[in-house]
Write an enzyme that holds these catalytic residues in place. Structure first.
Site, PDB file in Angstrom:
ATOM      1  N   GLY A  82       0.768  -1.229   0.000  1.00 22.27           N
ATOM      2  CA  GLY A  82       0.000   0.000   0.000  1.00 22.27           C
ATOM      3  C   GLY A  82       0.806   1.289   0.000  1.00 22.27           C
ATOM      4  O   GLY A  82       0.220   2.374   0.041  1.00 22.27           O
ATOM      5  N   GLU A 119       4.543  -6.190   1.807  1.00 23.71           N
ATOM      6  CA  GLU A 119       4.141  -6.829   0.542  1.00 23.71           C
ATOM      7  C   GLU A 119       3.725  -5.754  -0.439  1.00 23.71           C
ATOM      8  O   GLU A 119       2.608  -5.738  -0.940  1.00 23.71           O
ATOM      9  CB  GLU A 119       3.071  -7.896   0.759  1.00 23.71           C
ATOM     10  CG  GLU A 119       1.893  -7.417   1.548  1.00 23.71           C
ATOM     11  CD  GLU A 119       0.890  -8.522   1.870  1.00 23.71           C
ATOM     12  OE1 GLU A 119       1.269  -9.699   1.892  1.00 23.71           O
ATOM     13  OE2 GLU A 119      -0.272  -8.182   2.115  1.00 23.71           O
ATOM     14  N   GLY A 145       3.593  -3.710  -3.876  1.00 23.15           N
ATOM     15  CA  GLY A 145       3.640  -3.917  -5.313  1.00 23.15           C
ATOM     16  C   GLY A 145       3.814  -2.590  -6.028  1.00 23.15           C
ATOM     17  O   GLY A 145       4.810  -2.334  -6.702  1.00 23.15           O
ATOM     18  N   ARG A 146       2.843  -1.701  -5.830  1.00 19.13           N
ATOM     19  CA  ARG A 146       2.794  -0.434  -6.552  1.00 19.13           C
ATOM     20  C   ARG A 146       4.114   0.338  -6.505  1.00 19.13           C
ATOM     21  O   ARG A 146       4.627   0.773  -7.532  1.00 19.13           O
ATOM     22  CB  ARG A 146       1.698   0.442  -5.956  1.00 19.13           C
ATOM     23  CG  ARG A 146       1.440   1.744  -6.712  1.00 19.13           C
ATOM     24  CD  ARG A 146       0.431   2.609  -5.968  1.00 19.13           C
ATOM     25  NE  ARG A 146      -0.694   1.849  -5.504  1.00 19.13           N
ATOM     26  CZ  ARG A 146      -1.783   1.582  -6.223  1.00 19.13           C
ATOM     27  NH1 ARG A 146      -1.886   2.052  -7.439  1.00 19.13           N
ATOM     28  NH2 ARG A 146      -2.755   0.855  -5.715  1.00 19.13           N
ATOM     29  N   ARG A 193      -6.788   2.151 -14.585  1.00 17.84           N
ATOM     30  CA  ARG A 193      -6.921   2.949 -13.363  1.00 17.84           C
ATOM     31  C   ARG A 193      -7.686   4.260 -13.565  1.00 17.84           C
ATOM     32  O   ARG A 193      -8.524   4.605 -12.727  1.00 17.84           O
ATOM     33  CB  ARG A 193      -5.549   3.210 -12.723  1.00 17.84           C
ATOM     34  CG  ARG A 193      -4.852   1.922 -12.277  1.00 17.84           C
ATOM     35  CD  ARG A 193      -3.603   2.180 -11.459  1.00 17.84           C
ATOM     36  NE  ARG A 193      -3.920   2.706 -10.147  1.00 17.84           N
ATOM     37  CZ  ARG A 193      -3.847   3.974  -9.798  1.00 17.84           C
ATOM     38  NH1 ARG A 193      -3.409   4.883 -10.663  1.00 17.84           N
ATOM     39  NH2 ARG A 193      -4.191   4.353  -8.609  1.00 17.84           N
ATOM     40  N   TYR A 234     -10.899   4.246 -11.195  1.00 11.73           N
ATOM     41  CA  TYR A 234     -10.878   5.073  -9.978  1.00 11.73           C
ATOM     42  C   TYR A 234     -10.843   6.563 -10.272  1.00 11.73           C
ATOM     43  O   TYR A 234     -10.645   7.355  -9.348  1.00 11.73           O
ATOM     44  CB  TYR A 234      -9.629   4.798  -9.121  1.00 11.73           C
ATOM     45  CG  TYR A 234      -9.213   3.375  -8.887  1.00 11.73           C
ATOM     46  CD1 TYR A 234     -10.018   2.492  -8.158  1.00 11.73           C
ATOM     47  CD2 TYR A 234      -7.983   2.929  -9.345  1.00 11.73           C
ATOM     48  CE1 TYR A 234      -9.587   1.199  -7.912  1.00 11.73           C
ATOM     49  CE2 TYR A 234      -7.549   1.632  -9.092  1.00 11.73           C
ATOM     50  CZ  TYR A 234      -8.362   0.770  -8.382  1.00 11.73           C
ATOM     51  OH  TYR A 234      -7.940  -0.493  -8.143  1.00 11.73           O
ATOM     52  N   CYS A 278     -15.931   1.002 -26.264  1.00 17.85           N
ATOM     53  CA  CYS A 278     -17.269   1.595 -26.293  1.00 17.85           C
ATOM     54  C   CYS A 278     -17.835   1.772 -24.890  1.00 17.85           C
ATOM     55  O   CYS A 278     -18.874   1.203 -24.555  1.00 17.85           O
ATOM     56  CB  CYS A 278     -18.197   0.762 -27.170  1.00 17.85           C
ATOM     57  SG  CYS A 278     -17.622   0.691 -28.865  1.00 17.85           S
ATOM     58  N   GLU A 279     -17.108   2.491 -24.081  1.00 17.45           N
ATOM     59  CA  GLU A 279     -17.539   2.910 -22.745  1.00 17.45           C
ATOM     60  C   GLU A 279     -17.064   4.349 -22.610  1.00 17.45           C
ATOM     61  O   GLU A 279     -15.888   4.620 -22.865  1.00 17.45           O
ATOM     62  CB  GLU A 279     -16.854   2.079 -21.650  1.00 17.45           C
ATOM     63  CG  GLU A 279     -17.313   0.656 -21.536  1.00 17.45           C
ATOM     64  CD  GLU A 279     -18.647   0.507 -20.810  1.00 17.45           C
ATOM     65  OE1 GLU A 279     -19.116   1.486 -20.199  1.00 17.45           O
ATOM     66  OE2 GLU A 279     -19.229  -0.585 -20.893  1.00 17.45           O
TER      67      GLU A 279
HETATM   68  C1  LIG Z   1      -2.960  -5.554  -3.615  1.00 14.04           C
HETATM   69  C2  LIG Z   1      -2.308  -6.100  -2.408  1.00 14.04           C
HETATM   70  C3  LIG Z   1      -0.994  -5.734  -2.089  1.00 14.04           C
HETATM   71  C4  LIG Z   1      -0.197  -4.756  -2.893  1.00 14.04           C
HETATM   72  O1  LIG Z   1      -0.676  -3.481  -2.803  1.00 14.04           O
HETATM   73  P1  LIG Z   1       0.195  -2.268  -3.445  1.00 14.04           P
HETATM   74  O2  LIG Z   1      -0.737  -1.119  -3.351  1.00 14.04           O
HETATM   75  O3  LIG Z   1       0.495  -2.668  -4.837  1.00 14.04           O
HETATM   76  O4  LIG Z   1       1.412  -2.129  -2.602  1.00 14.04           O
HETATM   77  C5  LIG Z   1      -0.416  -6.320  -1.002  1.00 14.04           C
HETATM   78  N1  LIG Z   1      -1.091  -7.201  -0.234  1.00 14.04           N
HETATM   79  C6  LIG Z   1      -2.347  -7.580  -0.494  1.00 14.04           C
HETATM   80  C7  LIG Z   1      -2.999  -8.567   0.373  1.00 14.04           C
HETATM   81  C8  LIG Z   1      -3.004  -7.030  -1.589  1.00 14.04           C
HETATM   82  O5  LIG Z   1      -4.258  -7.403  -1.849  1.00 14.04           O
END
Ligand SMILES: *Cc1c(COP(=O)(O)O)cnc(C)c1O
Length: 421
Positions: free
Chosen positions: A232, A274, A276-277, A312, A316, A343-344
């Site tokens: 997150g 964990e 990702g982004r 995105r 959002y 077509c949206e």
């Molecule tokens: C989506 C998700 C992440 C990654 O979130 P980011 O915003 O990409 O850091 C980590 N853990 C869980 C359980 C998720 O669903």
């Protein structure tokens, strides 16, 4: 509004060459940026010798990217069977895999057990379910949903309205059940934010989890060997936004760790994230061309990319910065809705965006598409997912996923059967 306000992850001249060489649209990632960023994150948590970020595979499920991250010491955070298979194919296994799923089917628990992944349960009923379908491993992690104890944010919503995790009381009950079933090693997890830019938010989350782990440990006579603060960490999508100060997060989490866990007599714990982004997001972009210009009640720039390549903004209303290659220093004195061909009517990368005057064929770079970009692609309306390219450290460029073709689109249909149908 004049001049482009956000630097590109890859020099514009290189992107211009690539847009001549490869058919647009395509996603382009920068290996050097991804590695440097991964090292910065590891260094910020270097005080915890077992620290690991489990890369959230859903952000960028490409094994070539995952392999780079594995080389930087990252694990994989998976939440489906295909994501587990991607981790396995990449060579990420054992407790470098964290399996954080919800509403989980039996075969996914079986596969996670087979890989030796750290299994993170989303619900108290899953303790019995896991025992029945795959057996209980000697380490189990539980996902906490702090409910009203923690404010949420726009993407993930309020924790008490989120479907994920155990309540506080269920955690006490769940860990007691696991202890009584002979589970020896325990993990605690939460994930309460998405795209959060305030470093203090992550420090507060760590305090919450470390404090709770201490309580659970004292009450149940168990010790934790893994605490996962979730993902997150946000990225500055808009010009002028500040990236999260990772060093500050690392220092704040360390202070909480020493005070609430070690200071309370708990043995050392593997601290995990964990994310990702923030790992790949800023180091990937979507390269696309202007296909048509249209003037009606508004000015439209229609691209060869659409929301199937990056959802995105449509999903959002998210801001993604757009750079027009070769026109960075021209006045941004025109206003466009930048659209795809789906077509949206929400298939727009930008609404009322100030850009330099566009012409057909102009190459546009849509920034910060390296996470939750290509990954969210879909085939609605017969739109196909684009190719992914990686710029290596020596600046050579290699394809890491080909574009989908019409054959891929039709692959699940047995058209021959139509004749006798
Ligand atoms: C989506 C998700 C992440 C990654 O979130 P980011 O915003 O990409 O850091 C980590 N853990 C869980 C359980 C998720 O669903």
């Amino acid at each position: 509004m004049s001049l482009d306000a956000k630097p590109l992850p890859i020099p514009a001249a290189e992107i211009a060459v690539l847009a001549e060489r490869y058919p647009t649209p395509f996603h382009l990632y920068d290996e050097a940026g991804i590695r440097e960023n991964a090292r910065r994150l590891n260094a910020a948590f270097g005080w915890n010798p077992t620290f690991q970020n489990f890369f959230a595979v859903k952000a960028c499920p490409n094994p070539f990217i995952m392999k780079i991250l594995m080389e930087e010491g990252f694990g994989a955070d998976c939440s489906s069977l295909p994501e587990l298979l991607l981790a396995e194919a990449t060579g990420i296994k054992g407790d470098a895999v964290m399996f954080t799923s919800n509403d989980t089917p039996a075969d996914e628990f079986v596969k996670a057990r087979q890989l030796g992944a750290v299994i993170n349960l989303d619900d108290i009923s899953h303790i019995d379910f896991l025992r029945e379908v795959a057996g209980l491993p000697d380490r189990v992690c539980l996902r906490y949903n702090p409910g009203p104890l923690k404010g949420g944010n726009a993407i993930i919503g309020k924790p008490e309205e989120a479907k994920y995790g155990f309540t506080r009381q269920q955690l006490f009950e769940g860990f007691r059940m696991l202890r009584d079933c002979g589970v020896k090693r325990f993990g605690l997890h939460t994930m309460v934010a998405s795209n959060e830019l305030d470093p203090q938010y992550f420090i507060d989350t760590a305090e919450l989890l470390f404090g709770l782990a201490g309580e659970l440990s004292r009450e149940l006579g168990i010790v934790f060997d893994l605490i996962n603060l979730g993902g997150g960490i946000g990225i500055p999508y808009r010009p002028g936004q500040q990236a999260v100060d990772l060093e500050r997060v690392g220092r704040g989490v360390r202070e909480a760790y020493e005070r609430l866990l070690i200071g309370a007599g708990h043995p050392p714990v593997k601290v995990c994230l964990e994310c990702g982004r923030m790992v790949t997001g800023p180091y990937g972009c979507l390269v696309t061309r202007v296909r048509h210009l249209k003037r009606t009640y508004k000015n439209y720039a229609g691209l060869d990319a659409c929301m199937a390549n990056l959802m995105r903004p449509a999903l959002y209303g998210a801001y993604h910065h757009i750079t027009v290659i070769g026109k960075e220093t021209l006045p941004h004195d025109q206003i466009y809705d930048v659209t795809g061909s789906l077509c949206e009517n929400n298939d727009k990368f930008a609404v009322d965006r100030h850009l330099p005057a566009l012409e057909r064929g102009d190459v546009l770079v849509i920034h910060d598409a390296g996470a939750h970009g290509h990954a969210m692609g879909f085939q609605y309306n017969g739109k196909l997912r684009s190719a992914e390219y990686l710029r290596r450290r020596d600046k050579s460029v290699t394809m890491i996923r080909r574009a989908e073709t019409v054959q891929d689109y039709l692959a699940t249909l047995d058209l021959a059967r139509l004749k006798t149908f």
